[in-house]
Scaffold this motif. Sequence first.
Motif, PDB file in Angstrom:
ATOM      1  N   LYS A   3      33.506  25.483  58.559  1.00  0.00           N
ATOM      2  CA  LYS A   3      34.185  26.460  57.692  1.00  0.00           C
ATOM      3  C   LYS A   3      35.381  27.028  58.442  1.00  0.00           C
ATOM      4  N   GLN A   4      35.977  26.190  59.331  1.00  0.00           N
ATOM      5  CA  GLN A   4      37.058  26.709  60.169  1.00  0.00           C
ATOM      6  C   GLN A   4      38.218  27.229  59.335  1.00  0.00           C
ATOM      7  N   THR A   5      38.570  26.463  58.299  1.00  0.00           N
ATOM      8  CA  THR A   5      39.715  26.877  57.487  1.00  0.00           C
ATOM      9  C   THR A   5      39.377  28.147  56.719  1.00  0.00           C
ATOM     10  N   GLU A   6      38.205  28.124  56.063  1.00  0.00           N
ATOM     11  CA  GLU A   6      37.782  29.283  55.270  1.00  0.00           C
ATOM     12  C   GLU A   6      37.691  30.541  56.134  1.00  0.00           C
ATOM     13  N   ASP A   7      37.115  30.399  57.329  1.00  0.00           N
ATOM     14  CA  ASP A   7      36.941  31.583  58.179  1.00  0.00           C
ATOM     15  C   ASP A   7      38.257  32.043  58.810  1.00  0.00           C
ATOM     16  N   ALA A   8      39.173  31.111  59.031  1.00  0.00           N
ATOM     17  CA  ALA A   8      40.506  31.517  59.520  1.00  0.00           C
ATOM     18  C   ALA A   8      41.183  32.359  58.433  1.00  0.00           C
ATOM     19  N   ILE A   9      41.002  31.969  57.184  1.00  0.00           N
ATOM     20  CA  ILE A   9      41.579  32.735  56.065  1.00  0.00           C
ATOM     21  C   ILE A   9      40.930  34.120  55.991  1.00  0.00           C
ATOM     22  N   LEU A  10      39.607  34.164  56.162  1.00  0.00           N
ATOM     23  CA  LEU A  10      38.912  35.459  56.140  1.00  0.00           C
ATOM     24  C   LEU A  10      39.463  36.392  57.221  1.00  0.00           C
ATOM     25  N   MET A  11      39.658  35.846  58.424  1.00  0.00           N
ATOM     26  CA  MET A  11      40.180  36.675  59.525  1.00  0.00           C
ATOM     27  C   MET A  11      41.591  37.162  59.200  1.00  0.00           C
ATOM     28  N   LYS A  12      42.384  36.264  58.648  1.00  0.00           N
ATOM     29  CA  LYS A  12      43.758  36.641  58.310  1.00  0.00           C
ATOM     30  C   LYS A  12      43.761  37.745  57.254  1.00  0.00           C
ATOM     31  N   ASN A  13      42.849  37.645  56.292  1.00  0.00           N
ATOM     32  CA  ASN A  13      42.779  38.672  55.253  1.00  0.00           C
ATOM     33  C   ASN A  13      42.402  40.037  55.836  1.00  0.00           C
ATOM     34  N   ILE A  14      41.477  40.030  56.783  1.00  0.00           N
ATOM     35  CA  ILE A  14      41.085  41.291  57.424  1.00  0.00           C
ATOM     36  C   ILE A  14      42.290  41.882  58.167  1.00  0.00           C
ATOM     37  N   TYR A  15      42.966  41.007  58.900  1.00  0.00           N
ATOM     38  CA  TYR A  15      44.164  41.433  59.651  1.00  0.00           C
ATOM     39  C   TYR A  15      45.237  41.985  58.700  1.00  0.00           C
ATOM     40  N   ASP A  16      45.483  41.254  57.622  1.00  0.00           N
ATOM     41  CA  ASP A  16      46.515  41.688  56.659  1.00  0.00           C
ATOM     42  C   ASP A  16      46.170  43.027  56.017  1.00  0.00           C
ATOM     43  N   SER A  17      44.875  43.237  55.736  1.00  0.00           N
ATOM     44  CA  SER A  17      44.510  44.485  55.062  1.00  0.00           C
ATOM     45  C   SER A  17      44.708  45.675  56.019  1.00  0.00           C
ATOM     46  N   LEU A  18      44.463  45.451  57.317  1.00  0.00           N
ATOM     47  CA  LEU A  18      44.705  46.522  58.287  1.00  0.00           C
ATOM     48  C   LEU A  18      46.202  46.774  58.455  1.00  0.00           C
ATOM     49  N   LYS A  19      46.940  45.676  58.440  1.00  0.00           N
ATOM     50  CA  LYS A  19      48.390  45.760  58.606  1.00  0.00           C
ATOM     51  C   LYS A  19      49.010  46.532  57.441  1.00  0.00           C
ATOM     52  N   GLY A  20      48.501  46.256  56.257  1.00  0.00           N
ATOM     53  CA  GLY A  20      49.001  46.922  55.052  1.00  0.00           C
ATOM     54  C   GLY A  20      48.794  48.418  55.096  1.00  0.00           C
ATOM     55  N   GLY A  21      47.721  48.836  55.788  1.00  0.00           N
ATOM     56  CA  GLY A  21      47.403  50.257  55.854  1.00  0.00           C
ATOM     57  C   GLY A  21      48.192  51.013  56.918  1.00  0.00           C
ATOM     58  N   ARG A  22      49.121  50.305  57.571  1.00  0.00           N
ATOM     59  CA  ARG A  22      49.894  50.949  58.644  1.00  0.00           C
ATOM     60  C   ARG A  22      51.302  51.335  58.222  1.00  0.00           C
TER      61      ARG A  22
ATOM     62  N   ASP B  94      29.784  33.672  56.721  1.00  0.00           N
ATOM     63  CA  ASP B  94      28.828  33.793  55.601  1.00  0.00           C
ATOM     64  C   ASP B  94      27.449  34.176  56.106  1.00  0.00           C
ATOM     65  N   GLU B  95      27.135  33.707  57.318  1.00  0.00           N
ATOM     66  CA  GLU B  95      25.800  33.942  57.875  1.00  0.00           C
ATOM     67  C   GLU B  95      25.834  35.263  58.636  1.00  0.00           C
ATOM     68  N   LYS B  96      25.542  36.306  57.902  1.00  0.00           N
ATOM     69  CA  LYS B  96      25.783  37.674  58.400  1.00  0.00           C
ATOM     70  C   LYS B  96      24.924  38.044  59.618  1.00  0.00           C
ATOM     71  N   GLU B  97      23.868  37.267  59.848  1.00  0.00           N
ATOM     72  CA  GLU B  97      22.986  37.632  60.964  1.00  0.00           C
ATOM     73  C   GLU B  97      23.588  37.291  62.335  1.00  0.00           C
ATOM     74  N   TYR B  98      24.697  36.519  62.322  1.00  0.00           N
ATOM     75  CA  TYR B  98      25.283  36.128  63.613  1.00  0.00           C
ATOM     76  C   TYR B  98      26.564  36.889  63.939  1.00  0.00           C
ATOM     77  N   GLY B  99      26.693  37.261  65.207  1.00  0.00           N
ATOM     78  CA  GLY B  99      27.915  37.905  65.673  1.00  0.00           C
ATOM     79  C   GLY B  99      28.729  36.917  66.470  1.00  0.00           C
ATOM     80  N   PRO B 100      29.880  37.310  66.980  1.00  0.00           N
ATOM     81  CA  PRO B 100      30.515  38.614  66.771  1.00  0.00           C
ATOM     82  C   PRO B 100      31.229  38.669  65.426  1.00  0.00           C
ATOM     83  N   ARG B 101      31.579  39.896  64.995  1.00  0.00           N
ATOM     84  CA  ARG B 101      32.232  40.078  63.700  1.00  0.00           C
ATOM     85  C   ARG B 101      33.698  40.426  63.916  1.00  0.00           C
ATOM     86  N   PHE B 102      34.532  39.778  63.147  1.00  0.00           N
ATOM     87  CA  PHE B 102      35.973  39.963  63.337  1.00  0.00           C
ATOM     88  C   PHE B 102      36.435  41.378  62.970  1.00  0.00           C
ATOM     89  N   GLU B 103      35.730  42.011  62.016  1.00  0.00           N
ATOM     90  CA  GLU B 103      36.096  43.381  61.609  1.00  0.00           C
ATOM     91  C   GLU B 103      36.113  44.322  62.808  1.00  0.00           C
TER      92      GLU B 103
END
Length: 284
Positions: free
Chosen positions: A265-284, A234-243
Amino acid sequence: MVRFGPAGNSSLFYEEGHKSSLEIPKFLREKGLTAYEYQCGRGVRVTEDFCYKLKKASEENDILLSIHSPYYINLASEDREKLDKSFHHIEKSLWAAEKMGAKVIVVHPGSIIKGKKREESLAKAKSFLEEVLAKTKNYEGIKIGLETMGKVNQLGSLDEVLSLCLLSNRLKPVIDFGHLHAREGGLFNRREEFQKVLEKIGEVLGEERLREIHIHFSPIEYTQGGEKKHRTFDEKEYGPRFEDFAPLIFKYNLSSVIISESQDKQTEDAILMKNIYDSLKGGR
Ligand SMILES: [Zn+2]
């Protein structure tokens, strides 16, 4: 297959009315997650009965467990008594891992000996690790994970962790990208910088061990000395970014466990990472 999960429980778990750690596997499965790092940072204080119950619940919900070992471990200590204590923490973590069905215990390598060169601390850690490996042969099925650390005065640069992992296949690099970002003064603003790390692991430990690295990923605030505080996506000013990292999972065919250590926010951010991964996977 890549798995995502949290390090310990964020407030969300309790806010949704849960209390016991035995409820975690079901809670995580309902969120679409598949891994969990059980926290023993302040000591391994679990009963055998609890471990068996957690194992059963995890198997029923397809959650892969790992254990974070006590923070007190220092592989590079010059004090025999302290080394014995570190050994005790490692052995106890392995014991709990076996009872829980966890496949890896995560260990902080320790700190640099004051006033001495880094190489001396590294050599000290190596000789102690040899001893640990020799004394824990009955736990061969469980990997001892060595984590890259966020502070410059800690043993645990990428090179140091890889050098330690060369001792044995029972050792596994735990690549904490937040920590590397912090200790290297903001590394990983570009995909190429992540790629360099993966290339290096492959060069030193081989492709197979690269594919199975254990990963910690969370944004982090740092100062000159390195790590200051874990942050959240959520705190966009901090890296690294999973994207920036996610496409490399496919490029290197990783089958890693990726654990979020975001601040509460470990659970919430794990879900965010999984969503990013899934969206890339879907595009393959
Ligand atoms: Zn750690």
